[in-house]
Design an enzyme around this catalytic site. Sequence first.
Site, PDB file in Angstrom:
ATOM      1  N   GLY A  22       0.786  -1.216   0.000  1.00 58.15           N
ATOM      2  CA  GLY A  22       0.000   0.000   0.000  1.00 58.15           C
ATOM      3  C   GLY A  22       0.820   1.269   0.000  1.00 58.15           C
ATOM      4  O   GLY A  22       0.282   2.354  -0.156  1.00 58.15           O
ATOM      5  N   CYS A  23       2.121   1.140   0.174  1.00 57.63           N
ATOM      6  CA  CYS A  23       2.987   2.314   0.129  1.00 57.63           C
ATOM      7  C   CYS A  23       3.304   2.646  -1.324  1.00 57.63           C
ATOM      8  O   CYS A  23       3.460   1.753  -2.152  1.00 57.63           O
ATOM      9  CB  CYS A  23       4.289   2.065   0.888  1.00 57.63           C
ATOM     10  SG  CYS A  23       4.092   1.941   2.669  1.00 57.63           S
ATOM     11  N   GLN A  24       3.403   3.929  -1.612  1.00 54.76           N
ATOM     12  CA  GLN A  24       3.737   4.383  -2.959  1.00 54.76           C
ATOM     13  C   GLN A  24       5.136   3.912  -3.342  1.00 54.76           C
ATOM     14  O   GLN A  24       5.366   3.504  -4.471  1.00 54.76           O
ATOM     15  CB  GLN A  24       3.659   5.912  -2.997  1.00 54.76           C
ATOM     16  CG  GLN A  24       3.940   6.524  -4.335  1.00 54.76           C
ATOM     17  CD  GLN A  24       3.789   8.039  -4.288  1.00 54.76           C
ATOM     18  OE1 GLN A  24       3.385   8.610  -3.295  1.00 54.76           O
ATOM     19  NE2 GLN A  24       4.122   8.684  -5.384  1.00 54.76           N
TER      20      GLN A  24
END
Length: 138
Positions: free
Chosen positions: A50-52
């Site tokens: 979910g982290c960019q």
Amino acid sequence: MSIQDKQQQLLDELSLFQDWTERYEYVIGLGKQLEPMADDSKRDDLLIRGCQSMVWLDASCKDGVMHYQADSDSLITKGMIALFVRVLDGESPEEVLKADMSFVEQTGLKEHLAPTRANALNLMATQMKQRALEFAGK
């Protein structure tokens, strides 16, 4: 030093800087101080989803104390996870689980992040607590 003391120390350090760009430079510096993870340790199962950016988090517990290792392909993201490592590393799993991670709101950093990066802070804190949960009571 308690988790709250470490959080306050970070907040005090960040308060020395006059604007958010200086604060970000400081956070990036914290990330550069993290011991880099070996390339073969940067496995998919250690990615924070979910982290960019790509963010890897590994955790172990020795003698009842949590040890975190983290890395990222982004300097600012590595700095952000370094904040959490600094606060939670060396604590018992139970203390990590009880930790109030809302201190990040007080840094003022989140207000200047893109929404996806701001969300990454929550994901990092959650993942670090999840790793502590795996070791709690063992």
